[in-house]
Design an enzyme around this catalytic site. Structure first.
Site, mmCIF file in Angstrom:
data_model
loop_
_atom_site.group_PDB
_atom_site.id
_atom_site.type_symbol
_atom_site.label_atom_id
_atom_site.label_comp_id
_atom_site.label_asym_id
_atom_site.label_seq_id
_atom_site.Cartn_x
_atom_site.Cartn_y
_atom_site.Cartn_z
ATOM 1 N N ASP A 69 0.747 -1.285 0.163
ATOM 2 C CA ASP A 69 -0.013 0.124 0.114
ATOM 3 C C ASP A 69 0.751 1.287 0.197
ATOM 4 O O ASP A 69 2.222 1.050 0.289
ATOM 5 C CB ASP A 69 -0.949 -0.019 1.117
ATOM 6 C CG ASP A 69 -0.124 -0.006 2.523
ATOM 7 O OD1 ASP A 69 0.705 -0.727 2.849
ATOM 8 O OD2 ASP A 69 -0.572 1.236 3.278
ATOM 9 N N GLU A 121 -0.124 -0.570 5.754
ATOM 10 C CA GLU A 121 1.004 0.127 6.553
ATOM 11 C C GLU A 121 0.987 1.842 6.799
ATOM 12 O O GLU A 121 1.084 2.262 8.025
ATOM 13 C CB GLU A 121 2.374 -0.269 6.241
ATOM 14 C CG GLU A 121 3.474 0.022 7.276
ATOM 15 C CD GLU A 121 4.214 1.554 6.941
ATOM 16 O OE1 GLU A 121 4.567 1.874 7.936
ATOM 17 O OE2 GLU A 121 3.714 2.035 5.926
#
Length: 453
Positions: A91, A155
């Site tokens: 991500d 994250e």
């Protein structure tokens, strides 16, 4: 063997470029309010397919409690070999102002000797770094360790999905050594491990003073302004020199280790001429060893369209970075208490915790660190490994340290200052990608051999 591995890693660079371009093309921002979930799902599927192609077993898309997916796989090594966990995340941060990018953020672009694109360094490049290291080893007799790979899907959002999943399945990520590929060298070409991370607490503070907005001409001067109250509260979090001053937190701890010259920091941070740095002590003290507060956003009327009104309510999102040695939960309590005490005029204050992560400190004298030191020395042509701190947070590190207290945790990666992670025009140095992939391959060889011996 070392020269052969280096040649193989170099030969794999065109493939690394092509695959990083594929991975960067997915707009995998793990916030459905900003980007469709399909971007993250496609990136997760890409990682899973890549792991299966490399012979990984038990490849799975893990549905984590925050609604995102992490990708897991296991590559068995020799029966008596240690187990090493390799971490990265797919991500990315939102691209911010896309018009400010010199090339499209989700289109990897070569320019001035670097590869530009959102996630190129943070941390899709880390995924490619792991794959390249493993491929090089497979061409030279095989991977000498049991390898687990975990690639996180949220994250950047700090929603803790993988942390909660790991706590519920503690056997899944158990390893002798853990390489977190989400840090970076202090400088391009200077091999660096990150030994400490600041933790973080994130608060949303709301201030209410009136039943509704009032005409500033009719009521201003006596009616308590919620926005003015909030400004006073936020200003109380800094001393005159800009140092963070949260009641109860030590503002004067010091960093022992790598120095960060002020002139270098000014250049890295893009500080405008004539503008002073804030705080006291060395730069390393300020960004690695001390608390630091940042106001991330304020809800208030925009300038365009603003009316002549006294504001009844205002809200802010406040981040506090917490140095090693300070408990994030205690820092959260102190910050909340400070803001509530600083409210003027009896304003009503509500504080909501949005996120939290503990700080981290590694044991740099462990066997894994010695193996990494030796690997970096070879990969970087004789340069010795430096040890630095990092102002950012990786909450998963503390979760892993708690679950596996005997595991050795190392932080390396591609996010050196020129990478400009989280900013527009993020990029990765292909030379760093090559050298760190070689470093990781050499580390796996050296560490596995040492554990067997």
């Amino acid at each position: 063997m070392e020269q052969d591995l280096a040649a193989t890693v170099a030969a794999l660079q065109p493939r690394a470029l092509a695959e990083l371009a594929e991975l960067v093309a997915f707009p995998s921002v793990a916030d459905p309010a900003q980007f469709p979930r399909s971007g993250c799902e496609a990136a997760a599927q890409w990682v899973a397919t890549a792991l299966r192609a490399e012979g990984f077993q038990d490849v799975a898309l893990l549905d984590t409690p925050d609604g995102t997916q992490s990708v897991y796989g296991f590559l068995p090594g020799p029966a008596d070999a240690p187990t090493v966990l390799l971490y990265a995340h797919y991500d990315v941060q939102p691209p911010l102002d896309e018009d400010a990018w010199l090339s499209p953020p989700f289109e990897l672009t070569e320019r001035d000797g670097r590869w530009y694109g959102r996630g190129a360094a943070d941390c899709k490049g880390g995924v490619i770094m792991h794959l390249t290291a493993l491929r090089a080893l497979k061409e030279h007799g095989g991977v000498p360790a049991n390898v687990k790979v975990i690639v996180e899907g949220s994250e950047e959002q700090g929603t803790g999905g993988l942390e909660r999943y790991a706590e519920a399945h503690p056997e899944l990520l158990a390893a002798d050594a853990i390489v977190i590929g989400d840090a970076g060298n202090f400088r391009v070409g200077l091999p660096t491990v990150t030994a400490t991370l600041r933790g973080m607490t994130l608060l949303r503070v709301s201030v209410d003073t009136l039943e509704g907005n009032l005409h500033s001409g009719q009521f201003g001067g006596a009616a308590p302004d919620a926005l003015a109250a909030l400004i006073r509260m936020l200003d109380s979090l800094r001393a005159e020199d800009g140092s963070t001053t949260v009641d109860g937190l030590d503002p004067d701890t010091a960093w022992e280790g790598l120095r960060y010259p002020e002139e270098d920091f000014r250049k890295d941070a893009g500080v405008l001429d004539g503008v002073e740095l804030i705080g006291s002590g060395t730069v390393a003290d300020r960004i690695w060893a001390r608390p630091s507060v940042t106001v991330l956003g304020i809800d208030c009327p925009p300038v365009i369209g603003a009316t002549a009104s006294v504001q009844a309510s205002a809200r802010a999102l406040v981040s506090l970075r917490v140095p090693p040695g300070v408990d994030a939960a205690e820092a959260n309590r102190l910050l909340s208490a400070h803001l509530e005490a600083a409210a003027p005029w009896g304003a009503r204050v509500a504080v909501e915790q949005v996120g939290q992560g503990q700080p981290f400190r590694a044991d740099t004298g462990s066997p894994a660190y010695e193996a990494m030191r030796a690997a970096m020395r070879v990969a970087y042509d004789g340069q010795e490994m430096a040890t630095a701190g990092q102002g950012g947070s990786i909450p998963l590190c503390n979760t892993l340290a708690s679950l596996y207290p005997e595991a050795e945790i190392l932080l390396i990666g591609l996010s050196e200052p020129e990478a400009q992670i989280h900013a527009v025009n993020e990029s990765v140095s292909p030379e760093e990608l090559e050298k760190l992939a070689l470093t990781e391959a050499l580390f796996l060889e050296t560490y596995a051999t040492g554990k067997k011996g």
